[in-house]
Design an enzyme around this catalytic site. Structure first.
Site, mmCIF file in Angstrom:
data_model
loop_
_atom_site.group_PDB
_atom_site.id
_atom_site.type_symbol
_atom_site.label_atom_id
_atom_site.label_comp_id
_atom_site.label_asym_id
_atom_site.label_seq_id
_atom_site.Cartn_x
_atom_site.Cartn_y
_atom_site.Cartn_z
ATOM 1 N N ASP A 1 -0.626 0.767 4.913
ATOM 2 C CA ASP A 1 -2.067 0.597 4.677
ATOM 3 C C ASP A 1 -2.821 1.872 5.068
ATOM 4 O O ASP A 1 -3.721 2.331 4.356
ATOM 5 C CB ASP A 1 -2.622 -0.654 5.382
ATOM 6 N N LYS B 1 5.816 -0.873 6.917
ATOM 7 C CA LYS B 1 4.873 -1.840 7.482
ATOM 8 C C LYS B 1 5.561 -2.481 8.687
ATOM 9 O O LYS B 1 5.770 -3.700 8.754
ATOM 10 C CB LYS B 1 4.492 -2.876 6.396
ATOM 11 N N TYR C 1 12.040 -6.079 -5.223
ATOM 12 C CA TYR C 1 12.310 -6.091 -6.667
ATOM 13 C C TYR C 1 13.631 -6.774 -6.990
ATOM 14 O O TYR C 1 13.842 -7.239 -8.113
ATOM 15 C CB TYR C 1 12.376 -4.662 -7.221
ATOM 16 N N ASP D 1 1.003 5.233 -8.026
ATOM 17 C CA ASP D 1 -0.135 5.049 -8.936
ATOM 18 C C ASP D 1 -1.400 5.583 -8.264
ATOM 19 O O ASP D 1 -2.229 6.241 -8.885
ATOM 20 C CB ASP D 1 -0.341 3.567 -9.297
ATOM 21 N N ASP E 1 5.972 2.200 -5.475
ATOM 22 C CA ASP E 1 5.359 1.898 -6.773
ATOM 23 C C ASP E 1 3.835 1.980 -6.658
ATOM 24 O O ASP E 1 3.161 2.638 -7.455
ATOM 25 C CB ASP E 1 5.789 0.492 -7.211
HETATM 26 C C1 IPM Z 1 7.142 2.021 -12.435
HETATM 27 C C2 IPM Z 1 6.731 0.757 -13.121
HETATM 28 C C3 IPM Z 1 7.871 -0.246 -13.032
HETATM 29 C C4 IPM Z 1 8.104 -0.521 -11.557
HETATM 30 C C5 IPM Z 1 7.666 -1.551 -13.808
HETATM 31 C C6 IPM Z 1 7.379 -1.306 -15.260
HETATM 32 C C7 IPM Z 1 8.861 -2.476 -13.639
HETATM 33 O O1 IPM Z 1 5.555 0.265 -12.580
HETATM 34 O O2 IPM Z 1 8.187 2.596 -12.802
HETATM 35 O O3 IPM Z 1 6.416 2.475 -11.552
HETATM 36 O O4 IPM Z 1 7.405 -1.337 -10.948
HETATM 37 O O5 IPM Z 1 8.997 0.094 -10.988
HETATM 38 MG MG MG Z 2 4.589 1.606 -11.257
#
Ligand code: IPM
Ligand code: MG
Length: 367
Positions: free
Chosen positions: A227, A195, A145, A255, A251
């Site tokens: 993975d 990884k 990032y 999710d 990240d």
């Molecule tokens: C998160 C989001 C952010 C990230 C984006 C919006 C930059 O996906 O906080 O998980 O990737 O960190």
């Molecule tokens: Mg995110």
């Protein structure tokens, strides 16, 4: 009753559903203040696309300065299709990366559990969800990032782009140490995700984990490849306690992990750094979901992630454990009482964002 405190909370509502969910989180914070006699002053800062539109940049330096002196920060979400084509400096997401970096918020804590009565909300078989109680610790100010170079250019054969995944030992050590400490205070298990079969940065990550582990003989830890972890998370999520990993893997995996809880709208997060003015970490609290522009402004977003983020704020930045627990209990009560937003309502009569927030606030007030 404990001590009454005063705190300055900076709100960064941002884009899409951000302002709607932050409004519900502050409604709940206000109920906490009224019940326990605390006093909050709110200061609102523009971030993301909203700030790009107003000031031409996703977060102004003067606003970072206002955040720096706060007791805690509560953020909604940033981004949306309107700004997708913008160059990097004017992308909403850069505002979020800027505040994380500027305040040194290197550890992002993302707890994942299954609320009573919500096992049916996940697409996974209920028996897989038994005992799910994860805490993902995501490194937040390093990795791909932030690495430089990061750019695009043209060559005669076509366009080229580069991003750089770089980690320094001290960046790995501090977040891994925190993860070991947290594991020690929970069920004593830690999985470090990398990884290392491909990436140099992951091999350094592993070496540092092994060094730090020597200081925590009570923690049962393992290395897991990312993975494989993507698979384990949906096949045997109950096996894990604390999971620590670098920025982008964290990240993606969080999710994925939100599927266990039933909806991404449920999950809170805390981004913390070095101790702030009270000797407690200055933290940025935000739901893990994004700006969801498709449902923005319709009073249908689930504010639970934002409300639970406010509970983490009370606990970690203000030291108000009893209040934090009361908010968490209120959310559970309201949800198990059948009040559910559209993402979770099976019966087709969902509660709106505001109705849900009000129900939680009332529950907090009633005690
Ligand atoms: C998160 C989001 C952010 C990230 C984006 C919006 C930059 O996906 O906080 O998980 O990737 O960190
Ligand atoms: Mg995110």
């Amino acid at each position: 009753m404990g001590t009454r405190i005063e705190a300055r909370i900076v709100l960064l509502p941002g884009d899409g559903v951000g302002p709607e969910v932050v409004a519900e989180a502050t409604r709940v914070l206000d109920a906490v203040a009224a019940r326990w006699g605390h006093r909050w002053t709110y200061d609102t800062v523009a971030i993301g696309g909203e700030a790009v539109d107003a000031f031409g940049e996703p977060l102004r330096d003067e606003d970072v300065a206002r955040c720096r002196t706060a007791d805690a920060l509560l953020l909604g979400a940033v981004g949306g299709p309107k700004w997708d084509g913008f160059e990097r400096e004017r992308r909403p997401e850069q505002g979020l990366l800027k505040i994380r970096k500027a305040l040194g918020l290197y550890a992002n804590l993302r707890p994942v559990s299954v609320m009573p009565g919500l096992a049916d909300a996940s697409p996974l078989k209920p028996h897989l969800l038994e005992g799910v109680d994860l805490l993902v610790v995501r490194e937040l100010t390093g990795g791909i990032y932030f690495g430089r170079p990061s750019r695009q250019w043209r060559e005669w054969r076509g366009r080229v782009a580069i991003d750089t995944l770089v980690y320094r030992e001290h960046e790995i050590r501090r977040v891994v140490r925190l993860a070991f400490e947290l594991a020690g205070s929970r069920r004593g298990r830690l999985a470090s995700v990398d990884k290392a079969n491909v990436l140099q940065s992951s091999r350094l990550w592993r070496a540092v984990v092994e060094e730090v582990a020597d200081d925590f003989p009570g923690v049962n830890w393992e290395h897991v490849l990312v993975d494989a972890m993507a698979m384990h998370l949906v096949r045997s999520p109950g096996r894990y306690d604390v999971v620590v990993t670098e920025n982008m893997f964290g990240d993606i995996l969080t999710d994925e992990a939100s599927v266990l809880a039933g909806s991404i709208g449920l999950l809170p997060s805390a981004s913390i750094g070095p101790a702030g003015i009270r000797g407690r970490p200055l933290g940025l609290y935000e739901p893990i979901h994004g700006s969801a522009p498709d449902i923005a402004g319709r009073d249908i977003a689930n504010p639970t992630g934002a409300i639970l983020s406010a509970a983490m704020l009370l606990r970690l930045s203000l030291g108000l454990e009893e209040e934090a627990r009361a908010v968490e209990a209120a959310v559970i009560d309201v949800v198990s009482g059948g009040v559910r937003t559209a993402d979770l309502a099976a019966d087709g009569s969902p509660a709106g964002t505001q109705a849900f927030g009000s129900a939680v606030a009332e529950r907090v007030s009633d005690g």
